[in-house]
Write an enzyme that holds these catalytic residues in place. Sequence first.
Site, PDB file in Angstrom:
ATOM      1  N   GLY A  81     -10.216   4.210   2.951  1.00 37.39           N
ATOM      2  CA  GLY A  81     -10.359   5.319   3.897  1.00 37.39           C
ATOM      3  C   GLY A  81     -10.083   6.695   3.312  1.00 37.39           C
TER       4      GLY A  81
ATOM      5  CE  LYS B 128      -4.102  -1.818   2.217  1.00 36.44           C
ATOM      6  NZ  LYS B 128      -4.057  -3.113   2.859  1.00 36.44           N
TER       7      LYS B 128
ATOM      8  CB  SER C 222      -6.754   4.536   0.392  1.00 37.81           C
ATOM      9  OG  SER C 222      -7.251   4.689   1.707  1.00 37.81           O
TER      10      SER C 222
ATOM     11  CG  HIS D  83      -4.167   2.938   2.065  1.00 35.90           C
ATOM     12  ND1 HIS D  83      -5.029   1.914   1.753  1.00 35.90           N
ATOM     13  CD2 HIS D  83      -3.329   3.083   1.004  1.00 35.90           C
ATOM     14  CE1 HIS D  83      -4.721   1.458   0.534  1.00 35.90           C
ATOM     15  NE2 HIS D  83      -3.701   2.153   0.067  1.00 35.90           N
TER      16      HIS D  83
END
Length: 122
Positions: free
Chosen positions: A93, A24, A91, A50
């Site tokens: 989030g 990531k 991601s 992340h």
Amino acid sequence: AMAGAARALAAVPDVQMDGDGVFKYVLVRVRGAGAPAKDVVRGHGWAEYHADLFERTAEELARHGLSCECLGGGRLSHRPEERKIHVYGYSVGFGRADHAVTTEKLKAEYPDYEITWADEGY
């Protein structure tokens, strides 16, 4: 204070990532008081989320009096033996980073690599 912020900002590496594998990454905008912002790439295999990458980066920057915000994330596939990096995904989030910006940062750091990106994939 502004000169100090500019120095601290200049000392922040544009790219920090693992030497091999798929992991990531986050694109982070770093700011110092009165200094222009700069975007940096952070990608590491130890990060389960992340947010882990962003939190560690924010902590390191805070020690130097710098603040930051996450612009988004994705994944990096780094194949050093082929001199290739592929930027893709997003991601959950933070949303999808601007992979074109990430790619430019990586090209500056790895000028002899073939660096590609795509919005597909997770």
